[in-house]
Design a protein around this motif. Structure first.
Motif, PDB file in Angstrom:
ATOM      1  N   ILE A   1       0.846  -1.207   0.000  1.00  0.00           N
ATOM      2  CA  ILE A   1       0.000   0.000   0.000  1.00  0.00           C
ATOM      3  C   ILE A   1       0.876   1.250   0.000  1.00  0.00           C
ATOM      4  CG2 ILE A   1      -1.855   1.186   1.221  1.00  0.00           C
ATOM      5  CD1 ILE A   1      -2.808  -1.448   0.265  1.00  0.00           C
ATOM      6  N   ILE A   2       1.973   1.202   0.762  1.00  0.00           N
ATOM      7  CA  ILE A   2       2.883   2.353   0.790  1.00  0.00           C
ATOM      8  C   ILE A   2       3.437   2.606  -0.609  1.00  0.00           C
ATOM      9  CG2 ILE A   2       5.104   3.165   1.683  1.00  0.00           C
ATOM     10  CD1 ILE A   2       4.466   1.767   4.299  1.00  0.00           C
ATOM     11  N   ASN A   3       3.847   1.543  -1.287  1.00  0.00           N
ATOM     12  CA  ASN A   3       4.380   1.716  -2.651  1.00  0.00           C
ATOM     13  C   ASN A   3       3.307   2.241  -3.600  1.00  0.00           C
ATOM     14  OD1 ASN A   3       6.904   0.731  -1.912  1.00  0.00           O
ATOM     15  ND2 ASN A   3       6.315  -1.386  -2.280  1.00  0.00           N
ATOM     16  N   ALA A   4       2.051   1.821  -3.397  1.00  0.00           N
ATOM     17  CA  ALA A   4       0.971   2.283  -4.281  1.00  0.00           C
ATOM     18  C   ALA A   4       0.727   3.779  -4.118  1.00  0.00           C
ATOM     19  CB  ALA A   4      -0.303   1.498  -3.993  1.00  0.00           C
ATOM     20  N   TYR A   5       0.831   4.294  -2.898  1.00  0.00           N
ATOM     21  CA  TYR A   5       0.578   5.715  -2.658  1.00  0.00           C
ATOM     22  C   TYR A   5       1.798   6.588  -2.922  1.00  0.00           C
ATOM     23  CZ  TYR A   5      -4.128   5.274  -0.786  1.00  0.00           C
ATOM     24  OH  TYR A   5      -5.474   5.060  -0.663  1.00  0.00           O
ATOM     25  N   SER A   6       2.971   5.988  -2.953  1.00  0.00           N
ATOM     26  CA  SER A   6       4.196   6.763  -3.140  1.00  0.00           C
ATOM     27  C   SER A   6       4.204   7.406  -4.522  1.00  0.00           C
ATOM     28  CB  SER A   6       5.411   5.858  -2.969  1.00  0.00           C
ATOM     29  OG  SER A   6       6.589   6.576  -3.206  1.00  0.00           O
ATOM     30  N   GLY A   7       4.429   8.713  -4.546  1.00  0.00           N
ATOM     31  CA  GLY A   7       4.509   9.446  -5.803  1.00  0.00           C
ATOM     32  C   GLY A   7       3.186   9.824  -6.412  1.00  0.00           C
ATOM     33  N   GLN A   8       2.049   9.483  -5.785  1.00  0.00           N
ATOM     34  CA  GLN A   8       0.732   9.789  -6.340  1.00  0.00           C
ATOM     35  C   GLN A   8       0.242  11.141  -5.806  1.00  0.00           C
ATOM     36  OE1 GLN A   8      -0.829   7.884  -8.587  1.00  0.00           O
ATOM     37  NE2 GLN A   8       0.770   6.333  -8.535  1.00  0.00           N
ATOM     38  N   ASN A   9      -0.568  11.800  -6.627  1.00  0.00           N
ATOM     39  CA  ASN A   9      -1.203  13.028  -6.153  1.00  0.00           C
ATOM     40  C   ASN A   9      -2.260  12.689  -5.109  1.00  0.00           C
ATOM     41  OD1 ASN A   9       0.266  14.762  -7.853  1.00  0.00           O
ATOM     42  ND2 ASN A   9      -1.107  14.315  -9.559  1.00  0.00           N
TER      43      ASN A   9
END
Length: 1825
Positions: free
Chosen positions: A123-131
């Motif tokens: 989940i952390i990787n999914a949110y990383s770098g997203q607006n």
């Protein structure tokens, strides 16, 4: 449109309700202005009349359309009010199980009281770098926004987490910190986050306690600053604490507890180290038993104590300090048990030798008398004198409690100080993100000083929050350039002024504390006099004179004045402090030394606060005499100062808000209490945010989104090219009031309710269109039904008429058939009679003719057999005659050869006698020669004697063997006769006895048998009938059992097949897991290697002067190289000692087993090289001595070697032929096992024996020929040296005759000495050869003895076997013996082959050197001499040269080769203009040449440089896809070449004969193949990372957001946050972008000649990334989970499948990786209502996990109101059905997963000798060989 116009029939509204806060109702008739009552119907069906307020005439709030319910952002709701917010949160929390919701800039987090799988690494990787607005609401989204803004704006950030006790503030703060540690990319510094998290057990044990609302309530506030460096990696942290609730140390309310640490100590009292603390049960101590609830359900205080101690150790608090802390805490508990006895009303005393006080004094290390005295007395100082005054019992108890609170507060500060030291950053801090975990607004039945301070802090935070929200709102309006008016919002500055301004509540409280007779009552009176009726926010309760009410922003709170003064003063008598300072207890002294530096007794920042600058500043030193003054500052004053500092820090940062909501007071999971939720929403400012938003323009749409959503409301003529103008024209027609909307630069702003109105118009338009469609469809269906009925009637008529016609036709056919049958019946009878007569005649004829033919056949058969017998006899006689002739010829050959050998010996002796000339000159030399000659003669005699002994032994062996054979045969015959006679006698005797017994027995029983015969016959008949019945029953049972057995067998077979399939799959999975684990380790190794190189580069940059003797290596020199290579830089033989003394740091990284193997191999190769070098030197010396004779000998020697090689080949072919014949014989024996065939007298047996004897004789002959050849080779090899010496001696003799002076004689003497030495060395070598021959002969004798013994044993065993088995065993033994001999011969031939190859190489070297010498001689010869001498042929190169597929280069050109071919090569030019894999072919051809030269160091150096060069290129240009693909292809081709030409049979079978000639001959490069395979895996993983980086930005936009099918999906309303549009703007990616990129990747890989199997694996990985990223975003985006989006995804996936078909990649496994995404899209489109639908979903979604299915169903959102939401009951049905499914609980797919790669062997059909090197590569220094 007026608001009242929306209150029409069927409109839904919210009405207040005492239980549910708000209830939904529906209007039964339209509202008209002036109506006082609304006719409503509740959801449960009850009708009621709702009376409007007569004064305000305010209508109830309208309910949002169902399509807007469940939005991610509350500001996206069209109607923004309290019931809409509450309902939206409830639907998301209860129905969708979503705990996070945006409210403008605030993240609302509802505590689920349940562990959710939404905080993992994926989940952390999914949110990383997203607006922030692109994904579903989450604490990680807020953390990512803060981290991104810190990096982008270079501004410090703050995350303010607030909420009630038990709402989840601490957990939210912890997850935010975990996110920062994970995404900061600082793996080496991640232990800072671990330390911050490790501080939680400590801070919770000393700062958390059980309250009525929360079992683990934080009783202090904290602000953690996480520091980052310039690369934005975590480097440290600092913690500030606020307002510790010290009163809890001495008092707890009912059902509450003291701080956890006290109960942990009591639970661990039995530990040995705690015996000295003299602790007991928690109910024993006054400070821990007041709440009456010493135990928390589900909490083990003893285990928590272990966790606390481990956390202390992790943070650097030593065991001695820990025991000191526990001593102080135990002392506080014992101090609470100190009791006082009253002497009178104004004085008291401590009982003598009071045990609790004694224990306290012992633990604190103070005097008992002093402590007891000052607990009951106090010192009063006046201007003139100081005197001691006793105090009352009540004051003594208060003083005791104050001392306990003071000690605990100082201990709390000391622990926080040490935690900060452990978290202190060693590197300069560049920026920070602060996480504020602070108490929320509190109101209880009894509110005291602590609640007052907490609510005061919340007032300040709310003011800051309101200003920030207002500022953002106005900035948005200014940015869009729309006119705006000042929004009226709640300003709580008057409330703050009431508390902190001059003559405010805190000011009056401090003033009252300074009064000598100040009391709570007098302070209350001052408050009433100052503020009552003067400030609207201050009130006095009706029934109390000791309380006051303040109207806070959240609610009215009544505060009880009792205890305010005491808690504010926090009075501690100085005399008691002085007693403690006189203690010998070191830690206690530290607590009170630090007290002088602490700004506040309740602040946990003893080292000072972190100011607004980026580096912490040390606190200023206190002036002498200031400590007591500082100590006397009130708690309220200190709290106000620390709060001001906090607000300054927050104002200097960009704030982010998280509001935690407690859904119920009973900690039930996913249970929502509307009353408690509304209370907290009002208190935390969420509704204020809504109110501010609703006051302006809460709904915002981009022009493109508005056009896409409301295109249905436009006519074709209204659509213009300019989207902005189109939207303006439409809105002016739809909404008449222009104040309800504004046009900005990029967005349209709507007031509250307008979007709902537009949705209503859109729904009406769609409903009308649906009705029209339904009308048309129904008419079409009815017409279709009529036509179907008409057609059916016509069809029935046709069938009836046809049936009647068929009946008549049947009658006619039957009549005709009867006549035909009669005709054929009559014909059949006549024909049958005729056939009988004819058959009888033919049978008689056949019998007669058969008899005659059989007689003729018998006669012919006898003649044929006679002919066969004659043939075999004549053949046997011819073979016998041929054998005798052959033996005679061989004997003649031997005699002739012996005669020739004698002649040769005679010649040699004659030559040897010429040595006698030297006797005249040197008598001494003659004696020596004679001695040597005698020795030779003696050795020859010994040799002859040994030969004679050997022949005698052979003769004795043969005679003994013959004797034994005859004896064995004779014994066998006699034994057989005796055995037969004995057996006959015994059998006859047994028969006689038997017959006598039978006769007597028969006579005795004959009569009885006759008597009972009739009786037995009768019984037998009965038994037979019964048995028949039983037999029938048994048959039926048997059939039943057989059927069952067959069924069971079938079931078992099926189950076994299933198990086999499952086990096979499991083994494949295990293999893939192992391969994946290995490749992940390899990936980790390469990452660590790169990290090591980077650190080494940095270290080299920092160190300006290199150390003496240090040799700097290239940054790309990896540990992988050091693992497999040893001496890549040192290649000369004399540098071997240097190589062994390499630095120890290189050796550390080696695999020891591999190291030892290679070391052993290196030593062997060095020895072999040294021996070859010695032999070469010796040959060179011989060549220099015999220049003239050497020219003639090489051709002769070459002819002899050629003859020997031909002989060897002939022997090999003969051996193969013999082996084939033996195999055929063995096969024939195994096939024909009949005893008559294998009998000793059978013809086949005799033929086999003849063939075996002939084969054995032929093998013996071949054996002798091989031995003769070997002896000739040895003799010729040795004969070269004596001939050389003889020629030298002749030359020397001629020279001696010409000598005239003494110098020449001396030189001749020296030459003779040298000749003498040579003769001695030759004699020594001859002696050694004789000794070796003797040893070999002895070995042969021993082997013959062993063979003799073995033969005797076999004979003994064979004699015991029957004749058939004996023959078979003898044949088997003979075949085994012949096979072994054949293998021995093969080994000898292989050795000879090696010797021949070695000699050929030496001859080539000699020929080359002789050629050089001859060239040198030709230069010195005159022209006249050239005419006389024969001209030596010169090698003239031809145009069509026969190349060997090798490339030669010089050793010094190796770096140039690597530079031009690897480092500076441009992949694009090579891929377009040259053959694929050309660099790999060139490198392999260079390796082949080094192998051909047998130069191991050159091979090793070239391979090491190649590997390092490829690594260097990939490190330099590792983000370029073409470069990585190019070198992956070439590395694989290089690896395949090493396999293809390795010489291993498994790889050679794919080659042509010419390619097999190019195989490596000297080196086994299997270990380097493993190194190259690992390198290829690393390059593949790097290629996947490059692919992922290129595809990542395209996937979500192209697969999810872009509308590939235009008009299918409509955009829903969005909130204040920026949301990614579903319409592709300029610059956004589409599906075509992804397909173009895939085409680019595929074409580049094909141009580079990558293996097709490898391309399939790359494509599979690409499709997995596309599917995983798309599915993960789908699972985290509620706005994407709709029916129309499912259709878009299905279409996009079909386009990807079409691409696979076009590229012929359907069998690559790429389609299967998209299966989870396909099933998720299908799940969005299928029906979701009934149990049958649930069953279909469960069977369909087998690639999705249960968590993913439930998540998609929870997120499913209708885009249009015609769609229906998924019911909660349906989701529960799905969960029940999937309960037994065993799958991963992980929600998201691992998008970073890389499938294990394999490199299947792919041989090249390209011939190496045909490869041309283009000039563009700059490789002119290498040449083709």
């Amino acid at each position: 449109m007026a608001a009242s116009e929306l209150y029409t029939k069927y409109a839904r509204v919210w009405i207040p309700d005492p239980e549910e806060v708000w209830k939904s109702a529906e209007l039964l008739k339209d509202y008209k202005p002036g109506d006082k009552v609304l006719q409503l119907r509740l959801e449960e069906g009850k009708e009621l009349e709702y009376c409007l307020d007569a004064k305000t005439k305010e209508l109830p709030p309208l309910r949002n359309p169902d399509i807007l319910v469940g939005e991610n952002d509350l500001t996206a709701l069209s109607y923004l009010h309290e019931p809409a917010v509450l309902h939206n949160l409830k639907v998301r929390f209860i129905d969708s199980k979503l705990i996070y919701t945006y409210c403008g800039i605030v993240l609302v987090a509802i505590n689920p009281y349940e562990q959710l799988p939404i905080y993992g690494e994926d989940i952390i990787n999914a949110y990383s770098g997203q607006n922030m607005g692109d994904m579903d609401p989450h604490i990680f989204a807020v953390a990512e926004e803060a981290y991104k803004q810190m990096a982008r704006d270079e501004r410090n950030q703050s995350i303010i987490v607030s909420g009630e006790s038990g709402a989840g503030k601490t957990v939210s703060a912890k997850y935010a910190m975990r996110y920062f540690a994970t995404v900061s990319g600082s793996a080496s510094e991640a232990n800072v986050e671990e330390k911050v998290l490790a501080s939680n057990p400590i801070m919770e044990s000393i700062g958390n306690a059980k309250t009525t609302r929360n079992d683990n309530s934080s009783r202090f506030g904290k602000y953690i600053e996480i520091g980052f460096d310039k690369r934005y990696r975590i480097i440290g942290a600092n913690m500030r604490t606020y307002l510790l609730e010290k009163s809890r140390v001495v008092f707890q309310a009912e059902e509450e507890r003291n701080y956890h640490i006290f109960y942990q100590l009591c639970a661990s009292a039995a530990l040995p180290e705690f015996k000295t603390l003299r602790l007991g049960n928690a109910n024993y101590f006054h400070y821990t038993k007041q709440g009456g609830s010493p135990v928390i359900d589900g909490v083990d205080d003893a285990k928590e104590m272990v966790n606390t101690r481990q956390a202390c150790t992790l943070l650097g608090i030593s065991d001695s300090y820990q025991m000191g802390i526990f001593r102080i805490l135990a002392g506080i508990l014992h101090l609470g048990n100190v009791e006082f006895a009253s002497r009178d009303s104004d004085s008291c005393t401590v009982p003598p030798k009071h045990e609790p006080l004694t224990i306290f004094c012992d633990l604190m290390g103070v005097e008992y008398e002093e402590m007891a005295h000052w607990l009951c007395h106090r010192k009063l100082a006046t201007a003139t004198e100081t005197y001691i005054k006793p105090i009352s019992k009540l004051h003594a108890i208060n003083a005791r409690d104050a001392l306990a609170k003071h000690i605990y507060a100082n201990l709390f500060n000391w622990i926080v100080d040490h935690v900060n030291k452990a978290l202190h950053a060693t590197v300069k801090q560049h920026s920070f993100i602060g996480v504020l975990d602070i108490y929320g607004f509190e109101t209880f039945e009894i509110n005291s000083f602590e609640q007052f301070c907490i609510n005061y802090a919340n007032e300040k935070l709310q003011q800051q929050f309101n200003m920030h929200v207002f500022k953002l709102e106005q900035e948005e309006y200014m940015k869009e350039q729309i006119p705006w008016t000042l929004i009226d919002f709640y300003d709580n500055q008057p409330c703050i002024n009431l508390i902190e301004a001059k003559m405010g509540v805190l000011d009056l409280l401090d003033e009252e504390c300074k009064m000598p007779k100040g009391s709570d009552d007098s302070w209350a009176q001052k408050l009433y006099n100052t503020h009552l009726n003067k400030c609207a926010l201050f009130e006095k309760p009706r029934m109390s004179n000791k309380a006051f009410i303040i109207k806070h922003f959240a609610d009215k709170v009544e505060y009880q004045c009792e205890g305010f003064l005491e808690k504010n003063k926090d009075t501690v008598y100085e005399e008691q402090i002085k007693v403690l300072k006189s203690s010998k207890f070191k830690l206690l002294l530290e607590l009170f030394q630090d007290e002088e530096k602490v700004l506040s007794p309740t602040s946990a920042t003893p080292s000072g606060r972190v100011p607004l600058t980026r580096m912490p500043i040390k606190p200023a030193k206190a002036r002498p005499g200031q400590a007591s003054k500082e100590h006397k500052k009130t708690v309220g004053h200190q709290f106000r100062n620390s709060l001001h500092l906090l607000m300054e820090t927050l104002n200097a940062t960009t704030p982010h808000y998280v509001r935690c909501i407690k859904p119920n007071d009973f900690k039930f999971p996913f249970t929502f209490d509307e009353k408690r939720a509304v209370q907290q929403l009002r208190a935390c400012g969420v509704l204020e945010t809504i109110r501010i938003s609703a006051a302006g323009f809460p709904s915002r749409w981009t022009y493109q989104e508005f056009f896409s959503r409301y295109r249905v409301l436009m006519k074709q003529k209204d659509v213009l090219g300019d989207r902005k103008q189109t939207c303006k024209n439409v809105l002016e027609k739809l909404i008449q009031d222009k104040d309800k909307y504004q046009f900005g630069k990029t967005k349209i702003f709507f007031r509250a309710g307008q979007v709902a109105y537009l949705e209503k118009i859109r729904a009406d338009k769609l409903r009308a269109a649906c009705i029209r469609i339904q009308k048309t469809i129904r008419g079409w269906l009815m017409r279709k039904k009529y036509m179907r009925m008409r057609k059916a009637a016509i069809t029935i008529q046709r069938h009836v008429r046809g049936y009647q016609a068929r009946c008549y036709a049947t009658f006619l056919r039957r009549t005709r058939a009867a006549i035909t049958i009669q005709k054929f019946q009559r014909m059949y009878v006549v024909r049958k009679r005729y056939q009988g007569m004819r058959d009888a005649t033919i049978a008689l004829q056949a019998l007669l003719r058969g008899y005659m033919v059989r007689n003729k056949y018998q006669m012919m058969l006898r003649e044929h057999k006679c002919v066969v017998l004659q043939k075999h006899v004549r053949g046997w006689l011819a073979r016998r005659r041929y054998g005798r002739t052959l033996r005679a010829i061989v004997y003649l050959q031997c005699c002739y050869r012996r005669m020739m050998a004698k002649r040769e010996l005679k010649k040699l002796k004659i030559e040897a006698r010429s040595v006698e000339r030297y006797k005249k000159l040197h008598i001494g030399l003659e004696n020596k020669i004679m001695q040597l000659q005698r020795k030779i003669d003696e050795q020859n005699k010994e040799y002859k004697s040994l030969l004679e002994k050997m022949t005698s032994l052979e003769l004795t062996y043969s005679t003994e063997t013959e004797k034994l054979r005859s004896d064995v045969e004779r014994l066998r015959m006699s034994e057989e006769e005796a055995r037969n006679a004995t057996s006959r006698v015994l059998s006859l005797q047994e028969e006689i006895a038997k017959l006598r017994k039978e006769l007597h027995h028969t006579q005795a029983e004959k009569k009885s048998i006759e008597e009972w015969a009739d009786k037995y016959k009768h019984e037998t008949e009965q038994l037979v009938s019964e048995l028949k019945e039983q037999n029938s029953l048994l048959k039926t049972e048997k059939e039943e059992l057989n059927r069952r057995i067959h069924d069971q067998a079938r079931e078992i077979t099926e189950s076994m097949e299933k198990k086999l399939v499952e086990e096979t799959k499991q083994l494949e999975l295990d293999l893939n897991d192992e391969r994946l684990r290995y490749q992940n380790l390899l990936n980790e190794f390469s990452r660590l290697e790169e990290r090591y190189d980077d650190l080494k580069d940095e270290m080299n940059l920092m160190v300006s002067i290199p150390k003496p003797g240090h040799k700097r290596t290239d940054s790309t020199h990896s540990s992988n190289e050091s693992e497999y290579t040893f001496s890549s830089e040192i290649t000369e033989a004399e540098d071997l000692p240097l190589r062994m003394e390499e630095p120890s740091e290189k050796k550390a990284a080696l695999d020891m087993s591999l190291f030892l193997k290679l070391q052993k191999r290196v030593s062997e190769l060095e020895q072999e090289k040294q021996s070859l070098q010695d032999e070469l030197d010796r040959k060179e010396e011989q060549a220099l001595r015999a220049k003239a004779k050497e020219e003639e000998r090489p051709p002769i020697r070459g002819a002899e070697l050629e003859y020997e090689s031909l002989k060897r080949q002939e022997l090999e072919s003969e051996n193969k032929k013999l082996k084939n014949e033996l195999n055929e014989l063995q096969k024939a024996l195994t096939e024909t096992r009949a005893p008559e065939v294998t009998a000793p007298g059978a013809p086949a047996y005799r033929v086999l024996l003849d063939q075996l004897t002939s084969v054995s004789e032929e093998l013996e002959v071949r054996k002798e020929e091989v031995l003769i050849l070997r002896s000739q080779l040895v003799s010729q090899k040795e004969a070269i040296q004596p001939k050389h010496t003889m020629t030298d001696a002749t030359i020397l003799l001629e020279d001696v005759q010409k000598m005239k002076d003494k110098g020449e004689i001396a030189q001749a003497y020296i030459g003779l000495k040298e000749t003498n030495r040579l003769l001695e060395s030759q004699l020594q070598s001859q002696k050694k050869s004789h000794e070796n021959e003797l040893e070999s002969l002895r070995g042969e004798i021993q082997s013959l003895k062993e063979e003799n013994n073995r033969q005797q044993q076999l004979l003994a065993q064979n004699l015991q076997l029957p004749p058939e088995a004996r023959i078979e065993a003898s044949l088997q033994h003979e075949i085994t013996r012949l096979t072994n001999e054949n293998l021995d011969l093969m080994e000898q031939l292989e050795k000879q082959d090696k010797t021949v190859r070695k000699l050929k190489k030496q001859l080539k070297v000699f020929a080359k050197k002789i050629g050089e010498l001859e060239v040198g001689q030709m230069e010195n010869i005159s022209p006249g001499q050239i005419i006389d001498e024969p001209i030596r042929p010169v090698n003239i190169p031809r145009k069509e040269k026969d190349f060997q597929g090798m490339l030669e280069y010089k050793k010094e050109d190796e770096q140039k080769l690597v530079k031009n071919l690897i480092l500076e090569l441009k992949p694009r030019g090579v891929a377009v203009n040259l053959i694929p894999g050309l660099p790999a072919y060139i490198l392999f051809m260079c390796v082949r040449h080094a192998d051909y030269l047998n130069d191991d160091q050159k091979v090793r150096s070239l391979l090491t440089s190649t590997i390092n060069g490829i690594k260097k290129v990939l490190k330099k240009r590792g983000d370029d896809f073409e470069t990585v693909s190019f070198w992956l292809s070439n590395t694989c081709r290089f690896l395949h070449c090493l396999k293809q030409y390795s010489g291993e049979e498994g790889f050679m079978k794919h080659n042509t004969p010419r390619q097999n000639e190019h195989c490596l001959t000297n080196f086994d490069l299997a270990e380097y193949r493993q190194v190259l395979s690992d390198l290829a895996i690393q390059i593949y993983q790097q290629l996947v990372r490059v692919l992922e980086n290129i595809l990542q930005p395209m996937i979500v936009s192209g697969m999810l957001e872009h509308e590939t099918i235009q008009g299918v999906s409509g955009v829903k309303p969005t909130g204040l946050r920026k949301r990614t549009s579903s319409i592709a703007d300029e610059g956004t990616y589409t599906l075509d972008s992804i397909i173009r990129q895939l085409n680019s990747f595929h074409s580049v890989m094909c141009q580079h000649g990558m293996d097709p199997e490898l391309i399939k694996q790359v494509v599979k990985q690409m499709f997995y990334i596309i599917g995983a990223v798309t599915l993960n975003n789908l699972l985290l985006r509620k706005d994407m989970c709709s029916w129309s989006k499912g259709m878009q995804i299905r279409y996009n996936v079909s386009q990807l499948e079409e691409w696979l078909r076009d590229k012929n990649l359907m069998n690559s496994g790429a389609k299967e990786t998209l299966e989870p995404l396909i099933q998720a899209a299908q799940l969005l489109q299928v029906k979701k209502k009934t149990d049958e639908d649930a069953e279909a979903i469960c069977s369909m979604c087998n690639a999705l996990t249960t968590a993913q299915i439930v998540k998609v169903l929870n997120l499913y959102t209708p885009v249009n109101e015609f769609e229906e939401r998924v019911l909660v009951s349906f989701i529960r049905t799905i969960q029940v059905r999937l309960r037994d499914r065993k799958d991963s609980p992980q929600l998201l797919m691992d998008a970073k997963h890389i499938f294990p790669v394999t490199f299947p062997f792919n041989p090249s059909s390209l011939a190496l000798e045909t490869i041309q090197i283009p000039a563009s590569l700059g490789l002119g220094f290498i040449s083709r060989v």
